[in-house]
Design a protein around this motif. Structure first.
Motif, PDB file in Angstrom:
ATOM      1  N   ARG A   2       4.658   6.696  -7.824  1.00 53.64           N
ATOM      2  CA  ARG A   2       6.018   6.616  -7.368  1.00 53.64           C
ATOM      3  C   ARG A   2       6.158   6.529  -5.874  1.00 53.64           C
ATOM      4  O   ARG A   2       5.209   6.580  -5.156  1.00 53.64           O
ATOM      5  CB  ARG A   2       6.776   7.814  -7.816  1.00 53.64           C
ATOM      6  N   ARG A   6      10.267  12.471  -5.128  1.00 50.64           N
ATOM      7  CA  ARG A   6      11.433  12.974  -5.803  1.00 50.64           C
ATOM      8  C   ARG A   6      12.470  11.907  -6.038  1.00 50.64           C
ATOM      9  O   ARG A   6      13.513  12.178  -6.557  1.00 50.64           O
ATOM     10  CB  ARG A   6      12.089  14.069  -4.960  1.00 50.64           C
ATOM     11  N   GLN A 143       6.958   6.982 -20.741  1.00 46.58           N
ATOM     12  CA  GLN A 143       7.470   7.175 -19.391  1.00 46.58           C
ATOM     13  C   GLN A 143       8.978   6.919 -19.347  1.00 46.58           C
ATOM     14  O   GLN A 143       9.730   7.668 -18.708  1.00 46.58           O
ATOM     15  CB  GLN A 143       6.756   6.241 -18.417  1.00 46.58           C
ATOM     16  N   ALA A 147      12.085   9.407 -18.317  1.00 48.88           N
ATOM     17  CA  ALA A 147      13.073   8.998 -17.317  1.00 48.88           C
ATOM     18  C   ALA A 147      14.490   9.016 -17.887  1.00 48.88           C
ATOM     19  O   ALA A 147      15.452   9.316 -17.173  1.00 48.88           O
ATOM     20  CB  ALA A 147      12.731   7.607 -16.792  1.00 48.88           C
ATOM     21  N   ARG A 155      12.422  13.479 -11.462  1.00 51.62           N
ATOM     22  CA  ARG A 155      11.721  12.493 -12.283  1.00 51.62           C
ATOM     23  C   ARG A 155      10.232  12.444 -11.987  1.00 51.62           C
ATOM     24  O   ARG A 155       9.409  12.284 -12.898  1.00 51.62           O
ATOM     25  CB  ARG A 155      12.362  11.116 -12.065  1.00 51.62           C
ATOM     26  N   ALA A 156       9.858  12.555 -10.710  1.00 52.01           N
ATOM     27  CA  ALA A 156       8.441  12.487 -10.370  1.00 52.01           C
ATOM     28  C   ALA A 156       7.654  13.588 -11.058  1.00 52.01           C
ATOM     29  O   ALA A 156       6.580  13.368 -11.601  1.00 52.01           O
ATOM     30  CB  ALA A 156       8.264  12.576  -8.858  1.00 52.01           C
ATOM     31  N   LEU A 159       7.409  12.787 -14.780  1.00 53.79           N
ATOM     32  CA  LEU A 159       6.393  11.776 -15.056  1.00 53.79           C
ATOM     33  C   LEU A 159       4.997  12.315 -14.773  1.00 53.79           C
ATOM     34  O   LEU A 159       4.014  11.845 -15.356  1.00 53.79           O
ATOM     35  CB  LEU A 159       6.670  10.531 -14.218  1.00 53.79           C
ATOM     36  N   PRO A 346       1.832   9.171 -10.868  1.00 47.69           N
ATOM     37  CA  PRO A 346       3.240   9.533 -11.034  1.00 47.69           C
ATOM     38  C   PRO A 346       4.124   9.025  -9.902  1.00 47.69           C
ATOM     39  O   PRO A 346       5.313   8.782 -10.100  1.00 47.69           O
ATOM     40  CB  PRO A 346       3.210  11.067 -11.081  1.00 47.69           C
ATOM     41  N   SER A 350       7.376   6.752 -10.877  1.00 51.35           N
ATOM     42  CA  SER A 350       8.704   7.248 -10.553  1.00 51.35           C
ATOM     43  C   SER A 350       9.488   6.210  -9.758  1.00 51.35           C
ATOM     44  O   SER A 350      10.688   6.030  -9.963  1.00 51.35           O
ATOM     45  CB  SER A 350       8.589   8.550  -9.761  1.00 51.35           C
ATOM     46  N   SER A 353      10.764   3.504 -12.107  1.00 50.09           N
ATOM     47  CA  SER A 353      11.880   3.995 -12.903  1.00 50.09           C
ATOM     48  C   SER A 353      13.157   4.071 -12.082  1.00 50.09           C
ATOM     49  O   SER A 353      14.234   3.679 -12.532  1.00 50.09           O
ATOM     50  CB  SER A 353      11.533   5.376 -13.468  1.00 50.09           C
TER      51      SER A 353
END
Length: 426
Positions: A2, A6, A143, A147, A155-156, A159, A346, A350, A353
Motif C-alpha cells: 500500500r 493508513r 482482499q 476492504a 484498511r492497511a 489487509l 499490505p 491498501s 483498494s
C-alpha cells in the motif's frame, strides 16, 4: 501492499477516491477478517506444501530448471488472464461466489497434481497448474472483502491480517510438505487438495457476502451512486506506478520459487527438508510483520517510506543468496527477504483498494494481482534460463536489479503525495 499505510483521508481526497457509504460494525469487521484469515491461511498452507518441492517434482519427471520455470510461468499466464476477470466478477456478483469458485479450482488442481506424481507425467502436472492459475482469484476477492468492511484509516492493518494468513500458511506449509513427502510424492499435493476443500466448506457455511450491492450488506449501498468504469479507475494518478511496483516486487520473488532450492542443493547438498524449513522461515517473518507490526508501522511512517524500506531489505536479502558461501547466509537472506515482503505486500494492496473505491475494489485488486502475475510469467522462465546458462547465483542478481528499480519508482512517487501525520496509537 500500500501507499500511506493508513490511506489517510487527505490522500484519499487528493485522489478523488470514493469512500464506503456507511461504516460497518466492529463485530462484522472482526468476523470477516477472521474468516478471511482462516481461508487464506488454509489456501496458502496448501500452496506452501508444494511450491518449495516443485523443482524436485519436475526433476523426478525428467524436467530441468528451465522446465520448472516454464511450469510456473504457465500457472502465472493463466492467472494473469483470469485474476482481473474474477476480481471484476466479484464486483458484479459478490465476493463469496468468486472465493468459492477459486477454492474449488484449487482443490481439483491439487488432486490432479497428486495424480501426476503417481503416473510421473509432466503433461498432467502442467494441466494441474494451468487449472490452478485459471481459478486463482481467491486472494484478490479476499482482499476486496476486507476492504468492503474496513474504513480507509484501518484498511492497511486489515489487509495486513490477510498477509498474516499468507505468512502463517507459508510457515507451516513447507514444514508439513517436507514431512509428508516421506510418505510419497503424492502426499503433499493431496493434503493441499484436502485443505482447499476444507476452506471451501468453511466459506460456504460461514462467510457473509460483503459487497455493498449484494447480500445483507447491500443496505450500506447508495442506490443512486454513479457507476465508475474499471478503465477510469485504472487511469487515476498513482495506479500505474503501483502496478509497476507489484511487477518489480514479484519478479524478484520468483527467483526463490525456481532457483533457491536448486542453488541450496548444488552449494550445500540440501534437500527437500532443509529447503522447506527455510521457506517456512520466510513465511514466519512475513507473518510476524503483517500480523503484529504492520499496524504500528503504518501509524508512524509514510507508506512510500515503508515501500523503500521493504524493497531495500528484499534487495539485500537476494544479494546474500547470490553470494552465499555458507549456509548461515541463506538463513540471514530469508529473514531479510521475508521482512521486506511483509512490509511491501499490505502497503501496495491498501493503495490499490483506496484508489479503486468500493465499486471497483475487486477489479483493481485483480489487476494489481495480475501485474504480479505478469512478473510470475516472465520471472520463472528468466530465472531458470539464468540458472541453467549463467550460474546458480545469477537469478538472484537479477532480483537485486528489480529491487533497485523498485526503489527508483518509489522515490519518484515521494513528492507526488503529501506526507501524513502520524495517527495516535489506538
Amino acid at each position: 501492499m500500500r501507499f500511506p499505510a493508513r490511506a489517510s483521508p487527505s490522500i484519499i481526497r487528493h485522489m478523488d477516491v470514493p469512500s464506503p457509504a456507511q461504516p460497518v460494525s466492529l463485530s462484522v469487521q472482526r468476523r470477516v477478517r477472521a474468516l478471511v484469515f482462516i481461508t487464506v491461511f488454509l489456501d496458502l498452507v496448501g500452496f506452501g506444501l508444494i511450491i518449495p518441492l516443485l523443482p524436485f517434482y519436475v526433476e523426478s519427471m525428467g524436467g530441468t530448471a528451465t522446465t520448472a520455470g516454464v511450469l510456473l510461468a504457465l500457472f502465472s499466464s493463466a492467472q494473469l488472464v483470469a485474476t482481473p476477470l474474477l476480481g471484476r466478477l466479484s464486483d458484479r456478483v459478490g465476493r463469496r461466489p468468486v472465493i468459492l469458485l477459486s477454492l474449488l479450482g484449487n482443490a481439483v488442481s491439487m488432486a490432479l497434481f497428486a495424480y501426476a506424481t503417481h503416473v510421473h507425467l509432466l503433461p498432467v502436472l502442467f494441466t494441474s497448474r494451468l487449472l490452478a492459475g485459471a481459478t486463482a482469484g481467491n486472494l484478490a476477492a479476499c482482499q476486496a472483502a476486507v476492504a468492503d468492511v474496513t474504513d480507509p484509516e484501518a484498511r492497511a492493518a486489515g489487509l495486513g491480517r490477510v498477509g498474516a494468513g499468507i505468512g502463517l500458511g507459508m510457515v507451516l506449509g513447507p514444514v508439513i510438505g517436507s514431512q509428508l513427502h516421506v510418505l510419497g510424492e503424492w502426499a503433499p499435493p493431496m493434503a493441499a487438495a484436502v485443505l482447499a476443500a476444507a476452506a471451501m466448506l468453511g466459506v460456504f457455511f460461514l462467510f457473509p457476502e460483503t459487497h455493498p450491492d449484494h447480500g445483507p450488506a447491500s443496505a450500506r449501498g447508495t442506490p443512486g451512486r454513479k457507476k465508475v468504469r474499471l478503465a477510469e479507475a485504472l487511469a487515476r494518478p498513482g495506479i500505474a506506478p503501483m502496478l509497476a511496483l507489484f511487477f518489480l516486487t514479484f519478479i524478484g520473488m520468483t527467483n526463490l520459487q525456481v532457483s533457491f532450492g536448486l542453488l541450496a542443493q548444488v552449494r550445500f547438498g540440501w534437500g527437500e527438508r532443509e529447503v522447506g524449513r527455510l521457506f517456512a522461515l520466510l513465511g514466519l517473518m512475513t507473518f510476524v510483520l503483517q500480523g503484529f507490526a504492520i499496524g504500528w508501522l503504518t501509524r508512524r511512517l509514510r507508506g512510500i517510506t515503508l515501500v523503500l524500506m521493504g524493497a531495500t531489505l528484499m534487495g539485500v536479502g537476494l544479494a546474500c543468496i547470490a553470494v552465499a558461501s555458507r549456509p548461515a547466509m541463506l538463513v540471514v537472506a530469508m529473514v531479510l527477504v521475508g521482512t521486506g515482503m511483509g512490509m511491501l505486500q499490505p502497503v501496495l494492496a491498501s493503495l490499490a483498494s483506496a484508489l479503486a473505491g468500493p465499486e471497483l475494489q475487486g477489479g483493481v485488486l485483480g489487476i494489481a494481482q495480475s501485474a504480479g502475475g505478469l512478473a510470475r510469467v516472465v520471472g520463472p522462465v528468466w530465472s531458470g534460463f539464468l540458472y541453467s546458462t549463467v550460474s546458480p547465483g545469477a537469478p538472484f542478481v537479477s532480483g537485486v536489479v528489480s529491487a533497485v528499480l523498485s526503489l527508483v519508482v518509489a522515490m519518484a512517487l515521494r513528492n507526488r503525495f503529501p506526507a501524513q501525520r502520524p495517527a495516535p496509537a489506538p
